[in-house]
Design a protein around this motif. Structure first.
Motif, PDB file in Angstrom:
ATOM      1  N   TYR A   7       0.833  -1.201   0.000  1.00 40.64           N
ATOM      2  CA  TYR A   7       0.000   0.000   0.000  1.00 40.64           C
ATOM      3  C   TYR A   7       0.869   1.253   0.000  1.00 40.64           C
ATOM      4  CZ  TYR A   7      -3.544   3.351   1.553  1.00 40.64           C
ATOM      5  OH  TYR A   7      -4.384   4.438   1.646  1.00 40.64           O
ATOM      6  N   GLU A  29     -10.953   8.690  -5.296  1.00 42.83           N
ATOM      7  CA  GLU A  29     -10.811   8.145  -3.945  1.00 42.83           C
ATOM      8  C   GLU A  29     -11.647   6.883  -3.769  1.00 42.83           C
ATOM      9  OE1 GLU A  29     -11.548  11.471  -1.337  1.00 42.83           O
ATOM     10  OE2 GLU A  29      -9.655  12.413  -1.913  1.00 42.83           O
ATOM     11  N   ASP A  30     -12.853   6.870  -4.319  1.00 37.84           N
ATOM     12  CA  ASP A  30     -13.699   5.671  -4.240  1.00 37.84           C
ATOM     13  C   ASP A  30     -13.064   4.499  -4.983  1.00 37.84           C
ATOM     14  OD1 ASP A  30     -15.580   7.033  -2.766  1.00 37.84           O
ATOM     15  OD2 ASP A  30     -16.934   7.397  -4.463  1.00 37.84           O
ATOM     16  N   SER A  33      -9.863   3.238  -3.279  1.00 38.50           N
ATOM     17  CA  SER A  33     -10.251   2.466  -2.095  1.00 38.50           C
ATOM     18  C   SER A  33     -10.692   1.063  -2.493  1.00 38.50           C
ATOM     19  CB  SER A  33     -11.385   3.197  -1.365  1.00 38.50           C
ATOM     20  OG  SER A  33     -11.867   2.437  -0.311  1.00 38.50           O
ATOM     21  N   ASP A  34     -11.463   0.987  -3.559  1.00 41.56           N
ATOM     22  CA  ASP A  34     -11.929  -0.305  -4.060  1.00 41.56           C
ATOM     23  C   ASP A  34     -10.757  -1.157  -4.560  1.00 41.56           C
ATOM     24  OD1 ASP A  34     -14.098  -2.011  -4.419  1.00 41.56           O
ATOM     25  OD2 ASP A  34     -14.468  -1.350  -6.472  1.00 41.56           O
ATOM     26  N   PHE A  36      -7.613  -1.141  -3.499  1.00 37.45           N
ATOM     27  CA  PHE A  36      -6.857  -1.691  -2.378  1.00 37.45           C
ATOM     28  C   PHE A  36      -7.684  -2.680  -1.551  1.00 37.45           C
ATOM     29  CE2 PHE A  36      -3.955   1.780  -3.399  1.00 37.45           C
ATOM     30  CZ  PHE A  36      -2.757   1.079  -3.364  1.00 37.45           C
ATOM     31  N   ARG A  37      -8.997  -2.521  -1.542  1.00 37.01           N
ATOM     32  CA  ARG A  37      -9.844  -3.516  -0.883  1.00 37.01           C
ATOM     33  C   ARG A  37      -9.738  -4.849  -1.617  1.00 37.01           C
ATOM     34  NH1 ARG A  37     -14.213  -5.755  -2.333  1.00 37.01           N
ATOM     35  NH2 ARG A  37     -14.723  -4.191  -3.885  1.00 37.01           N
ATOM     36  N   LYS A  38      -9.836  -4.797  -2.941  1.00 38.13           N
ATOM     37  CA  LYS A  38      -9.719  -6.012  -3.748  1.00 38.13           C
ATOM     38  C   LYS A  38      -8.328  -6.632  -3.597  1.00 38.13           C
ATOM     39  CE  LYS A  38     -13.039  -4.613  -7.304  1.00 38.13           C
ATOM     40  NZ  LYS A  38     -13.195  -4.195  -8.708  1.00 38.13           N
ATOM     41  N   PHE A  40      -6.351  -6.382  -1.043  1.00 37.18           N
ATOM     42  CA  PHE A  40      -6.254  -6.971   0.294  1.00 37.18           C
ATOM     43  C   PHE A  40      -6.940  -8.331   0.334  1.00 37.18           C
ATOM     44  CE2 PHE A  40      -7.794  -7.604   4.649  1.00 37.18           C
ATOM     45  CZ  PHE A  40      -6.586  -7.554   5.331  1.00 37.18           C
ATOM     46  N   GLU A  41      -8.124  -8.402  -0.292  1.00 40.61           N
ATOM     47  CA  GLU A  41      -8.872  -9.659  -0.315  1.00 40.61           C
ATOM     48  C   GLU A  41      -8.128 -10.756  -1.066  1.00 40.61           C
ATOM     49  OE1 GLU A  41     -12.627  -8.524  -2.007  1.00 40.61           O
ATOM     50  OE2 GLU A  41     -13.337  -7.620  -0.136  1.00 40.61           O
ATOM     51  N   LYS A  42      -7.354 -10.390  -2.076  1.00 48.51           N
ATOM     52  CA  LYS A  42      -6.633 -11.361  -2.901  1.00 48.51           C
ATOM     53  C   LYS A  42      -5.129 -11.365  -2.614  1.00 48.51           C
ATOM     54  CE  LYS A  42     -10.219 -12.489  -5.404  1.00 48.51           C
ATOM     55  NZ  LYS A  42     -10.821 -13.782  -5.387  1.00 48.51           N
ATOM     56  N   THR A  63     -10.626  -2.313 -12.183  1.00 49.13           N
ATOM     57  CA  THR A  63     -11.568  -1.612 -11.306  1.00 49.13           C
ATOM     58  C   THR A  63     -12.088  -0.348 -11.976  1.00 49.13           C
ATOM     59  OG1 THR A  63     -10.439  -2.508  -9.358  1.00 49.13           O
ATOM     60  CG2 THR A  63     -11.891  -0.633  -8.992  1.00 49.13           C
TER      61      THR A  63
END
Length: 163
Positions: A7, A29-30, A33-34, A36-38, A40-42, A63
């Motif tokens: 990150y 920003e949205d 955020s999406d 880095f969320r994805k 993190f999940e993978k 994304t």
């Protein structure tokens, strides 16, 4: 590598890339955020991947594509600007600064050429990373990037009145 290190290492590059694609701070920003969320999940998948930056930019690129698919009423990037500004009757390359000339010249590129330019210069990716993201040969991307740069040079010179 820990996720926090990933990150910290690539946040600015991802943010800049997405901002170029959306031209909007809030949407950027949205989307970031999406991304880095994805990621993190993978994150466990990354261990087998040879290039963490290319992996993350692939997620970012997909994304952004998903974002525009979900929001079909939105236009990508500079395409939206043409509907906000009045029609110009004079030569669009008259009396502008270098930055404005570059922005106008970028609008003359195909979608593929613009994507290559954005990944190379705005996201600061190496050709090997771009090859992974775009699923193209590294050598062909080098040649194509060189041709795009020459084309942009000609367009910017024309814009500045140099031709």
């Amino acid at each position: 590598m820990k996720f926090v290190e990933l990150y910290d290492a690539y946040f600015d590059d991802i943010y800049r890339y997405v901002y170029v694609k959306t031209s909007n701070k809030w949407d950027t920003e949205d989307v970031v955020s999406d991304v880095f969320r994805k990621a993190f999940e993978k994150f466990s998948v990354l261990e087998g991947h040879p290039n963490d930056k290319a992996w993350l930019f692939t997620i970012a690129r997909n994304t952004v594509i998903d974002y525009y698919r979900k929001n079909k009423s939105l236009l990508m990037g500079d395409e939206f600007e043409q509907y906000l500004s009045p029609l110009q009757f004079e030569d669009p390359f008259d009396g502008t600064t270098e930055k404005e000339c570059l922005q106008k010249s970028l609008r003359h590129l195909s979608d593929e050429d613009l994507e290559i330019t954005e990944l190379r210069y705005f996201a600061d990716l190496k050709f090997k990373d771009m090859a992974v993201i775009l699923k193209k040969e590294e050598g062909s991307l080098r040649v194509k990037s060189n041709r795009i740069t020459k084309k942009l040079g000609v367009l910017v010179k024309k814009c500045l009145g140099g031709l």
